[in-house]
Design a protein around this motif. Structure first.
Motif, PDB file in Angstrom:
ATOM      1  N   ILE A  75       0.873  -1.176   0.000  1.00  0.00           N
ATOM      2  CA  ILE A  75       0.000   0.000   0.000  1.00  0.00           C
ATOM      3  C   ILE A  75       0.914   1.230   0.000  1.00  0.00           C
ATOM      4  CG2 ILE A  75      -1.830   1.238   1.217  1.00  0.00           C
ATOM      5  CD1 ILE A  75      -2.260  -1.512   2.748  1.00  0.00           C
ATOM      6  N   ALA A  94      -3.177   0.578  -3.875  1.00  0.00           N
ATOM      7  CA  ALA A  94      -2.953  -0.790  -3.420  1.00  0.00           C
ATOM      8  C   ALA A  94      -3.545  -1.734  -4.462  1.00  0.00           C
ATOM      9  CB  ALA A  94      -3.619  -1.003  -2.063  1.00  0.00           C
ATOM     10  N   LEU A  99      -7.826  -2.910   0.659  1.00  0.00           N
ATOM     11  CA  LEU A  99      -6.576  -2.450   1.266  1.00  0.00           C
ATOM     12  C   LEU A  99      -6.532  -0.920   1.292  1.00  0.00           C
ATOM     13  CD1 LEU A  99      -3.970  -4.919  -0.286  1.00  0.00           C
ATOM     14  CD2 LEU A  99      -4.538  -4.701   2.138  1.00  0.00           C
ATOM     15  N   GLU A 100      -6.955  -0.302   0.187  1.00  0.00           N
ATOM     16  CA  GLU A 100      -6.979   1.167   0.116  1.00  0.00           C
ATOM     17  C   GLU A 100      -7.925   1.733   1.169  1.00  0.00           C
ATOM     18  OE1 GLU A 100      -7.956   2.306  -3.881  1.00  0.00           O
ATOM     19  OE2 GLU A 100      -6.073   1.519  -4.691  1.00  0.00           O
TER      20      GLU A 100
END
Length: 137
Positions: A75, A94, A99-100
């Motif tokens: 990330i 990412a 994940l973001e």
């Protein structure tokens, strides 16, 4: 010769209103974080890299969605620390949107920092890139 002068004169006249000339700034002090250490019984100041490393490792619960979906990867965050010490997230990239989103959630919980200072001890805004290598267990 006359044409060059006219060109530069016209260019100067058509600069946007509020145009500011940027000059180089010498960063005397990078952003830091100050906290009270119960063991040492005193205030401790750490640099921004150390603070972010500790913050990410102490808040694994921020990545619950990524862990649930077994998403992992690198990330990359880009942010500014403004003159008030607030961290303003600019971009997060990412391999997965979860994940973001989890990284955005984590960065929203970061407390106020001590801002960077220039050579005159004046607070300045500064930009950073910070990478998180998230691996699920």
């Amino acid at each position: 010769m006359k044409h060059y002068f006219l060109f530069f004169a016209l260019l100067f006249l058509y600069l946007p209103k509020g145009y500011t000339q940027y000059t180089d700034v010498i960063v005397k002090e990078m952003p830091t974080f100050t906290y009270y250490d119960d063991n040492k019984k005193e205030e401790v100041t750490i640099n921004i890299k150390t603070f972010l490393d500790r913050w990410v490792s102490k808040h694994p619960d921020a990545f619950t969605e990524s862990k649930k979906n077994k998403h992992q990867g690198v990330i990359v965050t880009k942010f500014n620390v403004n003159t008030q010490g607030e961290l303003i997230l600019e971009t997060v990239t990412a391999p997965h949107s979860t994940l973001e989103n989890d990284a955005r959630k984590l960065f929203q919980t970061i407390p106020k920092l001590n801002p960077a200072k220039d050579q005159n001890d004046k607070p300045i805004q500064i930009s950073f890139t910070y990478t998180i290598n998230y691996i699920t267990n």
